[in-house]
Scaffold this motif. Structure first.
Motif, PDB file in Angstrom:
ATOM      1  N   PHE A   2       0.817  -1.205   0.000  1.00 45.70           N
ATOM      2  CA  PHE A   2       0.000   0.000   0.000  1.00 45.70           C
ATOM      3  C   PHE A   2       0.856   1.263   0.000  1.00 45.70           C
ATOM      4  N   GLY A   3       2.130   1.137  -0.255  1.00 46.65           N
ATOM      5  CA  GLY A   3       3.008   2.289  -0.290  1.00 46.65           C
ATOM      6  C   GLY A   3       3.419   2.788   1.083  1.00 46.65           C
ATOM      7  N   VAL A   4       3.307   1.964   2.090  1.00 43.03           N
ATOM      8  CA  VAL A   4       3.676   2.343   3.442  1.00 43.03           C
ATOM      9  C   VAL A   4       5.191   2.191   3.587  1.00 43.03           C
ATOM     10  N   GLY A   5       5.817   3.271   4.027  1.00 44.47           N
ATOM     11  CA  GLY A   5       7.267   3.249   4.176  1.00 44.47           C
ATOM     12  C   GLY A   5       7.702   2.619   5.486  1.00 44.47           C
ATOM     13  N   THR A   9       5.632   1.835   9.080  1.00 44.53           N
ATOM     14  CA  THR A   9       5.577   0.443   9.538  1.00 44.53           C
ATOM     15  C   THR A   9       6.094   0.328  10.963  1.00 44.53           C
ATOM     16  N   GLU A  10       7.152   1.026  11.279  1.00 46.01           N
ATOM     17  CA  GLU A  10       7.718   0.993  12.636  1.00 46.01           C
ATOM     18  C   GLU A  10       6.766   1.616  13.653  1.00 46.01           C
ATOM     19  N   ILE A  11       6.085   2.685  13.283  1.00 47.41           N
ATOM     20  CA  ILE A  11       5.097   3.305  14.180  1.00 47.41           C
ATOM     21  C   ILE A  11       3.966   2.314  14.470  1.00 47.41           C
ATOM     22  N   PHE A  15       3.030   0.610  18.074  1.00 48.82           N
ATOM     23  CA  PHE A  15       1.680   0.732  18.611  1.00 48.82           C
ATOM     24  C   PHE A  15       1.161  -0.634  19.063  1.00 48.82           C
ATOM     25  N   PHE A  16       1.249  -1.618  18.189  1.00 52.50           N
ATOM     26  CA  PHE A  16       0.702  -2.934  18.511  1.00 52.50           C
ATOM     27  C   PHE A  16       1.491  -3.655  19.593  1.00 52.50           C
TER      28      PHE A  16
END
Length: 106
Positions: A2-5, A9-11, A15-16
């Motif tokens: 989805f174009g997530v850098g 992804t680290e954020i 969070f999880f």
């Protein structure tokens, strides 16, 4: 995909990792909510949800300086705890005073 850098992804990962252990509280709150709504106590469930949302917002503002971006996870977990406490208190009240709470629900 989805174009997530990598930064985003680290954020999300962070969070999880911080909220994962609190999903037990969320599951318990959801189960008790289902029990109460099954008894017809839908209004209380709605009000408890609004109180929980208010607690989440208040915790976010009050504790953001201490936890930074992690406050989102912690405020969410806090609101689940508030919700569980409210639902359990209502369940105890229903079990102790069934006639009174039956009249409140109808």
């Amino acid at each position: 995909m989805f174009g997530v850098g990598p930064e985003a992804t680290e954020i999300g990962r962070d969070f999880f990792l911080h909220i994962a252990c609190f999903y037990v509280v969320f599951g318990l709150a959801t189960a008790v909510r289902g029990f109460l709504e099954g008894l017809g106590d839908v209004l209380y469930s709605s009000v408890a949800g609004i109180v929980s949302l208010t607690a989440r917002i208040a915790a976010s503002y009050a504790l953001a300086a201490y936890f930074g971006s992690r406050i989102i996870a912690y405020a969410e977990a806090f609101s689940w705890g508030v919700l569980l406490i409210l639902y359990l208190a209502r369940m105890v009240r229903i079990r102790r005073h069934p006639a009174v709470t039956r009249a409140e629900r109808h």
